[in-house]
Design an enzyme around this catalytic site. Structure first.
Site, short mmCIF file in Angstrom:
data_model
loop_
_atom_site.label_atom_id
_atom_site.label_comp_id
_atom_site.label_asym_id
_atom_site.label_seq_id
_atom_site.Cartn_x
_atom_site.Cartn_y
_atom_site.Cartn_z
N CYS A 1 0.83 -1.20 0.00
CA CYS A 1 0.00 0.00 0.00
C CYS A 1 0.87 1.26 0.00
O CYS A 1 1.53 1.56 -0.99
CB CYS A 1 -0.97 -0.03 1.18
SG CYS A 1 -2.39 1.07 0.99
N HIS B 1 -3.62 -5.85 0.67
CA HIS B 1 -3.41 -6.20 2.07
C HIS B 1 -3.83 -7.66 2.29
O HIS B 1 -4.78 -8.15 1.68
CB HIS B 1 -4.23 -5.31 2.99
CG HIS B 1 -3.76 -3.90 3.06
ND1 HIS B 1 -2.63 -3.52 3.76
CD2 HIS B 1 -4.27 -2.76 2.53
CE1 HIS B 1 -2.47 -2.22 3.66
NE2 HIS B 1 -3.44 -1.73 2.91
#
Length: 514
Positions: free
Chosen positions: A330, A429
């Protein structure tokens, strides 16, 4: 309702235990936390965002998480400023004082509406407070502790962490600072994370009950290796024990000031050959086999933190020398690109910053937040590996040169992986929660060190599920559930005070509500 004498007293885990217990006993159960300040978040099935603790508690209760379980989420972006997420979607960035003075009435309505929707669908609701209910400087406009308990007429259990020391002082002090009507609402206390001989603690328990008139509902022992997702960076100190261990694979996780969703790294802690440590200074970095750049709530400023501390240069030196594999998740993925733009000041006043230049990619921060549950197939170590995870980010990244996508999703691709150059980046994630991918990554690192592969590794998914049953069994064994059941039914039968209606009535008569 579970409240605590402080942050990190164990409220989330105790609430998770009760969610599991009530679900096991046949009650349709839901968690609820009216306002949550956390940088570890959870994506609901409809692509909305809530605090991670409530998502995990929903899993423990065997239900799908919804935004009603955490209607207000506060995500710190800078000192005294946070992104406010309402009903799962960004509401805006606010300073702490503005939130307190301008958002309070709206927040109370949002909370009441969310709770009432839950109450129509579930038999039992396990409510979690935040911090301490004895914050006397904030209690006139708080939205998460006794205000909520009064709103829904909930009995309150007060939890204290004995590991901190001064457990009786913190319990007695908290009770004494409560308003009399709120003190009456507390049906008892739980002492959490106890290690040692209970007989040595018993005189203190007896004294406490005589002094306060409140029962000690239980003493919950410390449970090692309990892998239930953490809520926020306050618990990062508990990860530090691994730093002293000697293992064959050394993993360094960069801890920048606005680190978020760091539960991505949890699976490495259960691996028998992994030493995991957090790094904030260049002298701590060493020569790890794997460097992980985790998520960030302020990517530009955290990147500048790496630059100012010299960590960026040290990481680049390790990479160019072929000593370390780099993985960015991310915000960490964005940092590995060539440049990051933030023209609208979404995360920072900084308009742009050069990235680390390891991935041919430009990122632009956008007002619209991507929050989605994802399924895909990753190409790694010559194999196709199915993945389940989630995305939660403000930026959009575009490759500016030749790049091999790392993950193929149903309608697009994500990420970058160059095993030869030893760089991996993704918005995905939960990547390392995949047991097959984690095994292949670790065995690739072992191969580079001349070590034999490990073909049987622990399943983190199974360990996490067993953790729900373990904490439920532990609470059943050490807490007086009979007293709690009795008190719950007594409160259910008593008159419910609607706090919001009372405040509106007072406002209409010119009375100032405290």
């Amino acid at each position: 309702m579970i409240q605590g004498t402080s942050s990190d007293a164990g409220k989330s885990v105790i609430a998770t235990a009760f969610c599991r217990i009530f679900a096991q006993d046949g009650y349709r159960t839901a968690p609820f936390k009216s306002q949550n300040m956390a940088l570890n978040s959870y994506v609901t099935i409809d692509g909305k965002e809530i605090g991670r603790a409530q998502g995990v508690q929903a899993e423990a209760a065997g239900i799908a998480a919804t935004t009603d379980m955490n209607p207000i989420l506060i995500k710190p972006t800078r000192d005294a400023e946070s992104q406010i997420v309402v009903n799962g979607e960004p509401y805006g960035n606010m300073k702490a004082m503005a939130y307190r003075t301008e958002f309070y009435d709206q927040g109370l309505r949002v909370i009441e509406d969310a709770y009432q929707r839950l109450a129509t669908s579930y038999d039992r609701i396990v409510i979690e407070g935040a911090g301490s209910p004895a914050e006397v400087n904030l209690n006139d406009r708080e939205l998460v502790n006794m205000r909520v308990a009064r709103l829904v007429n909930a009995p309150v259990i007060l939890v204290a962490d004995i590991e901190r020391g001064g457990v009786f002082a913190s319990l007695v002090g908290t009770l004494q600072l409560l308003e009399p009507q709120d003190r009456e609402r507390v049906i008892g206390v739980i002492i959490n994370r106890f290690r040692g001989d209970l007989s040595l603690l018993q005189p203190g328990l007896d004294w406490f009950e005589r002094y306060t008139g409140k029962p000690v509902l239980g003493v919950v022992p410390f449970i090692p290796d309990l892998w239930i997702d953490a809520e926020d960076s306050l618990i990062l100190h508990r990860y530090q024990g691994q730093a002293e261990k000697t293992r064959e694979i050394d993993i360094a996780v960069i801890r920048y000031p606005r680190i978020s969703n760091f539960t991505d790294i949890d699976p490495f802690f259960v691996e028998p050959d992994c030493r995991v440590r957090f790094v904030t200074r260049t002298e701590e970095l060493g020569e790890p086999d794997l460097v992980i750049l985790p998520g960030s709530k302020n990517t530009l400023e955290d990147l500048l933190f790496l630059r100012k501390t010299g960590l960026e240069q040290s990481i680049l030196d390790l990479h160019r020398a072929g000593r370390s594999f780099l993985a960015g998740i991310c915000g960490g993925y964005q940092m590995l690109g060539s440049v990051i733009y933030d023209p609208a000041g979404v995360e920072s006043p900084l308009k742009s910053a050069a990235g680390m230049g390891l991935i041919p990619m430009e990122t632009t921060m956008e007002q619209r937040k991507t929050t989605v549950l994802s399924k895909g197939v990753a190409a790694f170590a010559g194999e196709k590996i199915p993945l389940d995870g989630y995305e939660i980010h403000m930026g959009r990244s575009v490759f500016t040169g030749q790049a091999s996508p790392f993950i193929r999703l149903e309608d697009r691709t994500d990420g970058y992986c160059d095993e030869e150059r030893r760089v991996l980046g993704t918005y995905f994630h939960g990547l390392f929660h995949s047991d097959p991918l984690r095994m292949r990554l670790l065995n690739a690192l072992r191969k580079r060190k001349g070590l034999a592969p490990i073909t049987e590794r622990p399943s983190f998914v199974a360990l996490r599920e067993r953790g729900f049953d373990l904490i439920a069994d532990t609470v059943r064994s050490h807490v007086r559930l009979d007293i709690i059941e009795e008190q719950m039914r007594a409160f259910q039968g008593s008159e419910c005070v609607n706090e919001h209606s009372r405040l509106e009535e007072q406002a209409g008569t010119g009375t100032t509500a405290k």
